[in-house]
Design an enzyme around this catalytic site. Structure first.
Site, PDB file in Angstrom:
ATOM      1  N   LYS A 153     -12.514 -25.084   8.802  1.00  0.00           N
ATOM      2  CA  LYS A 153     -12.907 -24.762   7.430  1.00  0.00           C
ATOM      3  C   LYS A 153     -12.915 -26.008   6.545  1.00  0.00           C
ATOM      4  CE  LYS A 153     -11.484 -19.915   7.508  1.00  0.00           C
ATOM      5  NZ  LYS A 153     -12.854 -19.420   7.376  1.00  0.00           N
ATOM      6  N   ILE A 154     -11.839 -26.806   6.594  1.00  0.00           N
ATOM      7  CA  ILE A 154     -11.783 -27.994   5.751  1.00  0.00           C
ATOM      8  C   ILE A 154     -12.812 -29.017   6.214  1.00  0.00           C
ATOM      9  CG2 ILE A 154     -10.354 -29.952   5.052  1.00  0.00           C
ATOM     10  CD1 ILE A 154      -7.925 -28.052   5.259  1.00  0.00           C
ATOM     11  N   THR A 232      -5.618 -36.451   5.943  1.00  0.00           N
ATOM     12  CA  THR A 232      -5.101 -35.436   5.027  1.00  0.00           C
ATOM     13  C   THR A 232      -4.650 -34.207   5.815  1.00  0.00           C
ATOM     14  OG1 THR A 232      -7.369 -34.622   4.685  1.00  0.00           O
ATOM     15  CG2 THR A 232      -6.500 -36.175   3.055  1.00  0.00           C
ATOM     16  N   ARG A 234      -1.878 -33.895   9.064  1.00  0.00           N
ATOM     17  CA  ARG A 234      -0.432 -33.950   9.255  1.00  0.00           C
ATOM     18  C   ARG A 234      -0.042 -35.390   9.576  1.00  0.00           C
ATOM     19  NH1 ARG A 234       0.110 -30.187   6.765  1.00  0.00           N
ATOM     20  NH2 ARG A 234       1.010 -28.143   7.223  1.00  0.00           N
ATOM     21  N   ASP A 258      -2.707 -38.973   2.892  1.00  0.00           N
ATOM     22  CA  ASP A 258      -2.049 -38.030   1.995  1.00  0.00           C
ATOM     23  C   ASP A 258      -0.803 -37.459   2.656  1.00  0.00           C
ATOM     24  OD1 ASP A 258      -1.948 -36.420  -0.472  1.00  0.00           O
ATOM     25  OD2 ASP A 258      -2.274 -34.734   0.893  1.00  0.00           O
ATOM     26  N   GLU A 263       7.595 -38.331   6.125  1.00  0.00           N
ATOM     27  CA  GLU A 263       7.670 -37.825   4.755  1.00  0.00           C
ATOM     28  C   GLU A 263       8.789 -36.815   4.542  1.00  0.00           C
ATOM     29  OE1 GLU A 263       4.719 -34.167   4.049  1.00  0.00           O
ATOM     30  OE2 GLU A 263       3.654 -35.947   4.726  1.00  0.00           O
ATOM     31  N   HIS A 295       1.185 -36.109  -0.318  1.00  0.00           N
ATOM     32  CA  HIS A 295       0.907 -34.773   0.204  1.00  0.00           C
ATOM     33  C   HIS A 295       0.469 -33.847  -0.934  1.00  0.00           C
ATOM     34  CE1 HIS A 295       1.947 -32.134   3.891  1.00  0.00           C
ATOM     35  NE2 HIS A 295       0.969 -31.568   3.193  1.00  0.00           N
ATOM     36  N   GLN A 296      -0.544 -34.287  -1.655  1.00  0.00           N
ATOM     37  CA  GLN A 296      -1.014 -33.541  -2.819  1.00  0.00           C
ATOM     38  C   GLN A 296      -2.445 -33.048  -2.679  1.00  0.00           C
ATOM     39  OE1 GLN A 296      -0.779 -37.232  -5.415  1.00  0.00           O
ATOM     40  NE2 GLN A 296      -2.676 -36.370  -6.240  1.00  0.00           N
ATOM     41  N   ALA A 297      -3.029 -33.193  -1.499  1.00  0.00           N
ATOM     42  CA  ALA A 297      -4.424 -32.788  -1.338  1.00  0.00           C
ATOM     43  C   ALA A 297      -4.636 -31.318  -1.678  1.00  0.00           C
ATOM     44  CB  ALA A 297      -4.898 -33.079   0.083  1.00  0.00           C
ATOM     45  N   PHE A 298      -3.645 -30.490  -1.437  1.00  0.00           N
ATOM     46  CA  PHE A 298      -3.763 -29.048  -1.687  1.00  0.00           C
ATOM     47  C   PHE A 298      -3.571 -28.695  -3.160  1.00  0.00           C
ATOM     48  CE2 PHE A 298       0.714 -29.741  -1.710  1.00  0.00           C
ATOM     49  CZ  PHE A 298       1.244 -28.753  -2.533  1.00  0.00           C
TER      50      PHE A 298
END
Length: 328
Positions: A153-154, A232, A234, A258, A263, A295-298
């Site tokens: 999907k992405i 973006t 894992r 990302d 992390e 980790h802010q792509a979402f």
């Protein structure tokens, strides 16, 4: 149900409150789930966890002994959950597989553009009143070959965006989608060919044993020396030390992350006063052709709405004795 939400952050509260509509008794806990914090779930029927929580077998055993019966992952990735242990313990687990793929795909393109056009360096120069254009030369995305590893999907949304830029699109996926070929002119190729011919490589596969360090010293050596690598997905998809070594040796052109393999315990929190920063992350951030976001792509209004609406729907189903639509 009584629900404990681990790794809760203030930015989530309005979305959570709106989605819950008073149906469940919710308790927000800022600390992550782990062996030391599992006890906090005593008396709760369900827990809601995030990317960097620890739902390994020993922790799940603690939760089950405390009376927890349901584990909801408020993310698509669920590699932090030992699914086999959950099944053995009779714990029901769900995730959010389809929250706004546009959020992650658009952030992916933002990393590409910011790296390519040297926006961080340009902004730093502007703040010093240095208006020279030296070291700021970029390249056109138009006509460049972009390889998408993991075209679900992405990856499909990303292909649509990059088609608009006039990019040549390659993809590697275990389950090719003929619709993407028809719609975007995308070509599915072997992994080695994608690495060798792509100007930009973007990672969108889940983290499983087969994809751990998918991009390592050997695979990076197959890439163009000018290539841009974007992750973006894992953190564990990329051997960070190998990527840094490739950059420094001139065997990789750009690196946009990302997500970061180390992390856990660092991202999503303020560590500005730490006496001992992460030395590898510091080395990455010192490189001019590296851009790391936390980790802010979402992190869009639409994605957060989707995440908590879907999570609450799973809790509603469980409370009514029904299976969740998104059980793993």
């Amino acid at each position: 149900m009584k629900v404990l939400i681990y790794s809760a952050h203030e930015y989530e509260r309005p979305f959570l409150t709106h989605a819950a509509q008073g149906k469940h008794e919710l308790q927000l806990e800022s600390r992550a789930l782990g062996a030391a914090t599992a006890e906090l779930a005593r008396g709760y029927e369900a827990v809601v966890i995030f990317t960097n929580d620890d739902a390994s077998a020993p922790v799940l055993e603690q939760l089950q002994a405390l009376g927890v019966r349901y584990v909801a992952v408020r993310a698509a990735g669920h590699d932090q959950v030992d699914s086999a242990a959950a099944q053995r313990l009779g714990l029901r687990v769900c995730n959010v597989p389809n929250y706004s793929p546009y959020a992650v795909a658009e952030h992916t393109v933002a990393l590409m553009l910011a790296l390519n056009r040297q926006l961080l360096r340009a902004q730093a120069n502007m703040r010093r009143s240095d208006f020279r254009l030296d070291q700021l030369v970029g390249f056109n995305l138009h006509g460049k070959t972009v390889g998408i590893i993991g075209c679900g999907k992405i990856g499909g949304v990303l292909a649509g965006i990059l088609q608009g830029f006039g990019c040549q699109l390659l993809a590697y996926d275990l389950y090719p989608n003929p619709e993407f070929v028809q719609r975007y002119g995308l070509r599915y190729v072997p992994f080695e060919e994608l690495c060798a011919t792509s100007d930009i490589i973007s990672l969108h596969v889940p983290l499983v044993p087969a994809t751990h360090y998918l991009m390592n010293a050997d695979t990076l050596a197959r890439c163009k020396s000018t290539a841009m690598l974007i992750n973006t997905g894992r953190g564990g998809l990329v051997d960070t030390r190998a990527a840094l070594a490739a950059l420094r040796a001139g065997r990789l052109g750009y690196l946009g992350l990302d997500v970061y393999e180390f992390e856990k315990g660092r991202f999503f929190e303020d560590h500005s006063q730490d006496a001992a920063p992460d030395p590898l992350l510091e080395e990455l951030l010192a490189e001019p052709n590296v851009l790391v976001t936390g980790h802010q792509a979402f992190l869009t209004n639409e994605a957060l709405t989707d995440i908590f609406t879907t999570t609450m729907a799973s809790l509603d189903a469980w409370a009514q004795g029904q299976p969740s639509e998104h059980e793993l």
